[in-house]
Design a protein around this motif. Sequence first.
Motif, short mmCIF file in Angstrom:
data_model
loop_
_atom_site.label_atom_id
_atom_site.label_comp_id
_atom_site.label_asym_id
_atom_site.label_seq_id
_atom_site.Cartn_x
_atom_site.Cartn_y
_atom_site.Cartn_z
N ASN A 13 0.81 -1.22 0.00
CA ASN A 13 0.00 0.00 0.00
C ASN A 13 0.84 1.27 0.00
O ASN A 13 0.74 2.10 0.89
N ASN A 32 -17.71 -5.62 -4.39
CA ASN A 32 -16.48 -6.41 -4.32
C ASN A 32 -15.31 -5.69 -3.65
O ASN A 32 -14.15 -5.94 -3.96
N CYS A 33 -15.63 -4.82 -2.73
CA CYS A 33 -14.62 -4.13 -1.93
C CYS A 33 -13.71 -5.18 -1.29
O CYS A 33 -14.18 -6.20 -0.81
N PHE A 34 -12.40 -4.90 -1.24
CA PHE A 34 -11.49 -5.88 -0.66
C PHE A 34 -11.48 -5.84 0.86
O PHE A 34 -10.90 -6.71 1.50
N ASN A 35 -12.13 -4.85 1.47
CA ASN A 35 -12.18 -4.75 2.92
C ASN A 35 -13.61 -4.55 3.42
O ASN A 35 -13.87 -3.64 4.20
N PHE A 129 -13.50 2.06 -5.77
CA PHE A 129 -13.14 0.85 -6.50
C PHE A 129 -14.31 0.50 -7.41
O PHE A 129 -15.45 0.43 -6.97
N ASP A 131 -15.47 -2.46 -9.84
CA ASP A 131 -15.15 -3.85 -10.17
C ASP A 131 -14.98 -4.06 -11.68
O ASP A 131 -14.10 -4.81 -12.11
N ARG A 134 -11.52 -3.27 -12.65
CA ARG A 134 -10.50 -3.95 -11.84
C ARG A 134 -9.33 -4.37 -12.72
O ARG A 134 -9.52 -4.91 -13.81
N PRO A 136 -5.54 -6.12 -11.78
CA PRO A 136 -4.51 -6.52 -10.82
C PRO A 136 -3.10 -6.07 -11.20
O PRO A 136 -2.21 -6.08 -10.37
N GLY A 142 -6.68 -0.56 -7.31
CA GLY A 142 -7.40 -1.74 -7.73
C GLY A 142 -8.13 -1.63 -9.03
O GLY A 142 -8.36 -2.62 -9.71
#
Length: 178
Positions: A13, A32-35, A129, A131, A134, A136, A142
């Motif tokens: 990060n 689809n938030c990663f947190n 974010f 999706d 997205r 990677p 993101g």
Amino acid sequence: MRYGQIRHYDIANGEGIRTSIFVTGCTHNCPNCFNVEYQDFQAGNLWTDKETATVVDYINDPNVAGLTLLGGEPMQNVEGLIEVVRAVRAAQPQKNIWVYSGYTWEEIISDPVRLLLLRLCDVLVDGRFVDALRDPALRFRGSSNQRVIAIGESLLQGKIVLHEDIHTHRPITTTADT
């Protein structure tokens, strides 16, 4: 303010080895938030002076390049984070501070309270974010709509200056120049 975790060493990060604070609470609800677990404002633990002292101790580590604020949503935790960032700045003014926010640059600078926190930081990764965007392969973000912004230079120029533009066009100095 509440937080989900503090990482002494984080390499995902921001540039270099960083100390990261994951605050809790976020109303963006990005699909689809990663947190997702950090969206709840009641999740995690209550922040105290003990956590601030721990973060300052971590930042004093010569292996740590700087501090990263993420979550949750740091810009929805401004009041608590300002004091933490000021303590870090007092201890290690040369180390940089990154902040991740679902708010865009434009939304942050139009809000006087959020702007206070922004001015204490060096790099902003902005935007929700998305999706469908997205990717990677992107560095430090993101989705392709998000930007990595050099805060000081952007405020100085009155327009967004991307962080990578600062580093790509940095003049090369020699020992004779110093």
